[in-house]
Design an enzyme around this catalytic site. Structure first.
Site, PDB file in Angstrom:
ATOM      1  N   TYR A  24       0.852  -1.200   0.000  1.00 39.47           N
ATOM      2  CA  TYR A  24       0.000   0.000   0.000  1.00 39.47           C
ATOM      3  C   TYR A  24       0.881   1.241   0.000  1.00 39.47           C
ATOM      4  O   TYR A  24       0.731   2.142   0.804  1.00 39.47           O
ATOM      5  CB  TYR A  24      -0.929  -0.018   1.225  1.00 39.47           C
ATOM      6  CG  TYR A  24      -2.110   0.927   1.139  1.00 39.47           C
ATOM      7  CD1 TYR A  24      -3.189   0.648   0.312  1.00 39.47           C
ATOM      8  CD2 TYR A  24      -2.152   2.089   1.905  1.00 39.47           C
ATOM      9  CE1 TYR A  24      -4.279   1.499   0.246  1.00 39.47           C
ATOM     10  CE2 TYR A  24      -3.236   2.945   1.849  1.00 39.47           C
ATOM     11  CZ  TYR A  24      -4.299   2.654   1.016  1.00 39.47           C
ATOM     12  OH  TYR A  24      -5.386   3.509   0.952  1.00 39.47           O
ATOM     13  N   GLY A  25       1.836   1.239  -0.956  1.00 41.10           N
ATOM     14  CA  GLY A  25       2.703   2.401  -1.113  1.00 41.10           C
ATOM     15  C   GLY A  25       2.140   3.359  -2.134  1.00 41.10           C
ATOM     16  O   GLY A  25       0.926   3.430  -2.349  1.00 41.10           O
ATOM     17  N   GLN A  27       2.004   3.472  -5.434  1.00 39.51           N
ATOM     18  CA  GLN A  27       1.150   2.903  -6.472  1.00 39.51           C
ATOM     19  C   GLN A  27       0.010   2.081  -5.867  1.00 39.51           C
ATOM     20  O   GLN A  27      -1.147   2.223  -6.269  1.00 39.51           O
ATOM     21  CB  GLN A  27       1.978   2.023  -7.415  1.00 39.51           C
ATOM     22  CG  GLN A  27       2.853   2.790  -8.383  1.00 39.51           C
ATOM     23  CD  GLN A  27       2.073   3.425  -9.525  1.00 39.51           C
ATOM     24  OE1 GLN A  27       0.912   3.120  -9.753  1.00 39.51           O
ATOM     25  NE2 GLN A  27       2.729   4.323 -10.248  1.00 39.51           N
ATOM     26  N   ASP A  83      10.055  -3.310  -6.377  1.00 41.14           N
ATOM     27  CA  ASP A  83      10.661  -4.321  -7.257  1.00 41.14           C
ATOM     28  C   ASP A  83      11.553  -5.290  -6.494  1.00 41.14           C
ATOM     29  O   ASP A  83      11.489  -6.506  -6.703  1.00 41.14           O
ATOM     30  CB  ASP A  83      11.517  -3.641  -8.337  1.00 41.14           C
ATOM     31  CG  ASP A  83      10.692  -2.857  -9.340  1.00 41.14           C
ATOM     32  OD1 ASP A  83       9.544  -3.249  -9.596  1.00 41.14           O
ATOM     33  OD2 ASP A  83      11.210  -1.851  -9.860  1.00 41.14           O
ATOM     34  N   HIS A 108       4.876  -2.965 -12.781  1.00 42.53           N
ATOM     35  CA  HIS A 108       6.139  -2.725 -13.481  1.00 42.53           C
ATOM     36  C   HIS A 108       6.745  -4.084 -13.797  1.00 42.53           C
ATOM     37  O   HIS A 108       6.623  -5.022 -13.008  1.00 42.53           O
ATOM     38  CB  HIS A 108       7.070  -1.901 -12.588  1.00 42.53           C
ATOM     39  CG  HIS A 108       8.433  -1.633 -13.151  1.00 42.53           C
ATOM     40  ND1 HIS A 108       8.669  -1.348 -14.484  1.00 42.53           N
ATOM     41  CD2 HIS A 108       9.653  -1.602 -12.548  1.00 42.53           C
ATOM     42  CE1 HIS A 108       9.954  -1.153 -14.678  1.00 42.53           C
ATOM     43  NE2 HIS A 108      10.578  -1.308 -13.521  1.00 42.53           N
ATOM     44  N   GLY A 134       1.933   7.142  -8.476  1.00 41.86           N
ATOM     45  CA  GLY A 134       0.589   6.903  -7.986  1.00 41.86           C
ATOM     46  C   GLY A 134      -0.128   8.172  -7.572  1.00 41.86           C
ATOM     47  O   GLY A 134      -1.349   8.287  -7.723  1.00 41.86           O
ATOM     48  N   ASP A 190      11.704   2.052 -19.296  1.00 38.08           N
ATOM     49  CA  ASP A 190      11.479   2.723 -18.012  1.00 38.08           C
ATOM     50  C   ASP A 190      12.798   2.926 -17.274  1.00 38.08           C
ATOM     51  O   ASP A 190      13.093   4.033 -16.794  1.00 38.08           O
ATOM     52  CB  ASP A 190      10.516   1.897 -17.162  1.00 38.08           C
ATOM     53  CG  ASP A 190      10.189   2.562 -15.840  1.00 38.08           C
ATOM     54  OD1 ASP A 190       9.403   3.518 -15.847  1.00 38.08           O
ATOM     55  OD2 ASP A 190      10.720   2.119 -14.799  1.00 38.08           O
ATOM     56  N   GLU A 226      19.380  29.775 -11.659  1.00 39.41           N
ATOM     57  CA  GLU A 226      19.583  29.595 -13.098  1.00 39.41           C
ATOM     58  C   GLU A 226      19.672  28.128 -13.510  1.00 39.41           C
ATOM     59  O   GLU A 226      19.308  27.774 -14.632  1.00 39.41           O
ATOM     60  CB  GLU A 226      20.854  30.335 -13.544  1.00 39.41           C
ATOM     61  CG  GLU A 226      20.774  31.842 -13.389  1.00 39.41           C
ATOM     62  CD  GLU A 226      19.631  32.464 -14.171  1.00 39.41           C
ATOM     63  OE1 GLU A 226      19.221  31.887 -15.201  1.00 39.41           O
ATOM     64  OE2 GLU A 226      19.129  33.524 -13.750  1.00 39.41           O
TER      65      GLU A 226
END
Length: 333
Positions: A24-25, A27, A83, A108, A134, A190, A226
């Site tokens: 439940y992070g 994503q 992952d 992913h 997410g 990715d 800048e």
């Protein structure tokens, strides 16, 4: 590439499924909330007992179970954990407990493409990957704007894997455009984009430009403005209009300097290094190095984090951002 929209999806497919979101992070939270708000009534969260993410999910009204318990009766198992954690979670909690014929849904492709997860033969294996974090997926869902994502079908045992992926994608809010791809293509592009431009190249370019001005005797504050502060303005223009459209929105002086100097900085050496980075990704070297780094307890990464945090641009930026309260109104988690 074929592109689908919400009009190509049948919402009732995912609404009839029991969905277990593992993790439940950033994503996982967005997927679970969007699924529920789209009418998917049976969404549960798999999390470790006493974990902060599990408590957050419980506070949001989701049933929170152990990973093994969550997947036993689930029709769709969504891999929302990081992952590097997924191989262990799959082997320990999911493979022995997922019911026959369920669908394993990746956000992913990393763990599957590089062989760290080898799904059971009876499982449909698909991917639905929003093209962004997410938090952005959730914000666009709530605003009604919708979002873009990628879908891929690795294995279709049931004969219904693509309709399921399209239905899931529409329910989480990527119905504006779901671009069909492969696990390989999603994963490798990715990683390459993150490393060369989005996270690696852009930050290193900013630090190098900042150092060049400060070492030449210019005020750090001006170097920050800048080389970093104004970057968002130009990136926003490119995001909306593309590079050519950005050039139309800046001064002729800036445009002329961009044409002359951009290729001097991103020269043949830089392009050759990009090819080397891509080769490391394609061969699996980066993936193996990253998993080995995790196995070592992130010793090298911890040192790299400390070095990045100690760069002078961080203290200068912190001081200057404190003078810009409007930045906090556009809070990014």
């Amino acid at each position: 590439m074929k592109t689908y929209t919400a009009a190509d999806a049948e919402f009732t497919i995912i609404c009839s499924k029991r969905v277990a979101v593992i993790g439940y992070g950033n994503q996982g939270e967005a997927h679970a909330l969007n699924l529920r708000d789209s009418g998917v009534a049976d969404v549960m969260i798999g999390a470790h007992e006493g974990s902060a993410s599990g408590e957050k999910a419980r506070a949001a009204g989701f049933p929170v179970l152990s990973n093994a318990q969550a997947v036993r009766e689930a029709d769709v198992v969504v891999l929302g954990a990081p992952d590097e954690k997924l191989p262990e979670i799959y082997a320990r909690d999911l493979a022995p407990n997922m019911k026959p014929g369920a669908a394993l849904l990746f956000i992913h492709g990393f763990a599957l493409h590089f062989g760290f997860i080898r799904p059971r033969d009876d499982l449909d294996v698909v991917m639905v990957a929003p093209a962004g974090p997410g938090s952005a997926l959730r914000a666009n869902y709530l605003s009604g704007d919708g979002y873009i994502g990628l879908i891929a079908i690795h294995r279709d045992v049931s004969g219904h894997a693509k309709p399921l992926a399209l239905s899931y994608g529409a329910a989480i809010g990527v119905g504006a455009a779901m671009i069909e791809t492969t696990f390989r293509e999603e994963t490798e592009t990715d990683l390459f984009g993150e490393q060369t431009v989005l996270c690696g190249g852009s930050a290193e370019l900013v630090r190098a430009a900042f150092d060049t001005l400060v070492n030449a005797g210019y005020a750090p504050e001006l170097a920050y403005f800048e080389c970093l502060h104004q970057l968002k303005l130009l990136v926003d223009l490119m995001h909306v209009r593309g590079p050519a459209g950005m050039y139309k929105a800046i001064s002729n002086t800036a445009e002329y300097g961009a044409y002359r100097t951009g290729p001097r900085v991103i020269d043949e050496h830089a392009r050759a290094q990009m090819q080397n980075v891509l080769a490391d990704i394609q061969s699996g070297k980066f993936a193996r190095d990253w998993m080995a780094e995790n196995a070592s307890g992130l010793k090298q990464m911890s040192a790299l984090r400390e070095r990045a945090a100690a760069h002078p641009i961080e203290s200068v930026g912190e001081r200057l951002r404190a003078l810009m309260p409007w930045l906090r109104k556009g809070h990014i988690p």
